[in-house]
Design an enzyme around this catalytic site. Structure first.
Site, PDB file in Angstrom:
ATOM      1  N   TYR A  46       3.252 -11.221   1.577  1.00 39.16           N
ATOM      2  CA  TYR A  46       2.869 -10.636   2.867  1.00 39.16           C
ATOM      3  C   TYR A  46       1.371 -10.727   3.147  1.00 39.16           C
ATOM      4  CZ  TYR A  46       7.464  -8.443   2.505  1.00 39.16           C
ATOM      5  OH  TYR A  46       8.804  -8.216   2.375  1.00 39.16           O
TER       6      TYR A  46
ATOM      7  N   HIS B 200       1.620  -9.124  10.212  1.00 40.06           N
ATOM      8  CA  HIS B 200       1.977  -7.718  10.025  1.00 40.06           C
ATOM      9  C   HIS B 200       0.969  -7.001   9.118  1.00 40.06           C
ATOM     10  CE1 HIS B 200       5.008  -5.036  11.370  1.00 40.06           C
ATOM     11  NE2 HIS B 200       5.736  -4.952  10.272  1.00 40.06           N
TER      12      HIS B 200
ATOM     13  N   TYR C 278       5.250   0.342   1.748  1.00 50.05           N
ATOM     14  CA  TYR C 278       5.782  -0.637   2.687  1.00 50.05           C
ATOM     15  C   TYR C 278       5.716  -0.060   4.091  1.00 50.05           C
ATOM     16  CZ  TYR C 278       7.112  -3.713  -1.091  1.00 50.05           C
ATOM     17  OH  TYR C 278       7.059  -4.536  -2.174  1.00 50.05           O
TER      18      TYR C 278
ATOM     19  N   ASN D 217       7.548   0.486   6.730  1.00 49.22           N
ATOM     20  CA  ASN D 217       8.463   1.442   7.360  1.00 49.22           C
ATOM     21  C   ASN D 217       8.300   2.880   6.877  1.00 49.22           C
ATOM     22  OD1 ASN D 217       9.346  -0.872   8.553  1.00 49.22           O
ATOM     23  ND2 ASN D 217      11.367  -0.849   7.628  1.00 49.22           N
TER      24      ASN D 217
ATOM     25  N   ASP E 116      -0.824  -4.106  13.705  1.00 48.36           N
ATOM     26  CA  ASP E 116      -0.596  -5.327  14.474  1.00 48.36           C
ATOM     27  C   ASP E 116       0.137  -4.977  15.762  1.00 48.36           C
ATOM     28  OD1 ASP E 116       1.668  -4.735  12.624  1.00 48.36           O
ATOM     29  OD2 ASP E 116       2.616  -6.419  13.638  1.00 48.36           O
TER      30      ASP E 116
ATOM     31  N   ASN F 170       7.864   0.095  13.368  1.00 53.34           N
ATOM     32  CA  ASN F 170       8.444   1.040  12.418  1.00 53.34           C
ATOM     33  C   ASN F 170       7.405   1.829  11.629  1.00 53.34           C
ATOM     34  OD1 ASN F 170      11.095   0.499  13.155  1.00 53.34           O
ATOM     35  ND2 ASN F 170      11.222  -1.230  11.750  1.00 53.34           N
TER      36      ASN F 170
END
Length: 185
Positions: free
Chosen positions: A15, A20, A64, A66, A91, A112
């Site tokens: 990632y 993101h 993470y 969420n 973002d 989220n």
């Protein structure tokens, strides 16, 4: 005066340079510029920097995206920081690439990470910086787009855009949100 600056992203090499993760990238650059190093803390990598008599606690949640609210809530309580002194960097596909937008409050817009922060901190009334990542994806491909790496052209412009975001962070902490919004939006 203390400020909690939270950059949203996902941990893991896969990632690292994705759209993101712009919140992580901005805070990494800020910490590097100030000679600060992140350390593993509860629910996040954290570091502190000083700027013009202010203490900025930089937080990159390890929960993470969420579950970002878990880290935000913990570090707000840990440092007794009011929502007015919280800035969340995220973002935003609704903004053109590289455009930043400071806001005093707002909806999650389907994000989220922001949704979870709202749930765990009690509402939408916290400052945030939306960093435009563009919307160059076909219908139904939003997740693939935000989790994909920046294009060559975007990478070429990324440092300048991140430096502008850092200037906006410093303005938020020194001249306040309203004046920072006038200067950067």
């Amino acid at each position: 005066m203390k400020y909690l600056i939270v950059g949203l992203g996902n941990i893991g090499a896969e990632y690292e340079l994705t759209r993101h993760n712009i919140g992580f990238l901005v805070l990494d650059r800020l910490a590097d510029n100030q000679g600060a190093a992140f350390e593993q803390g509860r629910h996040a990598f954290t570091t502190e920097i000083k700027y013009k008599g202010r203490t900025l606690i930089l937080v990159k949640p390890t929960t993470y995206m969420n579950l970002s609210g878990k880290a935000v809530k913990y570090w707000m309580q840990e440092h007794k920081i009011a929502k007015d002194n919280l800035l969340v960097i995220t973002d935003d596909i609704a903004l053109p690439y590289g455009k930043i937008r400071l806001k005093a409050k707002g909806s999650s817009g389907g994000h989220n990470g922001l949704k979870n922060i709202e749930e765990l901190t009690g509402g939408q009334n916290y400052p945030r910086m939306r960093f435009g990542v563009g919307d160059d994806f076909s219908k139904g491909r939003q997740v693939d787009y935000v989790l994909s790496p920046f294009s060559k052209q975007e990478m070429d412009e990324l440092v300048l855009n991140m430096d502008r975001a850092i200037d906006a962070i410093f303005a938020f902490c020194t001249i306040g949100l309203a004046r920072a919004m006038n200067q950067f939006n």
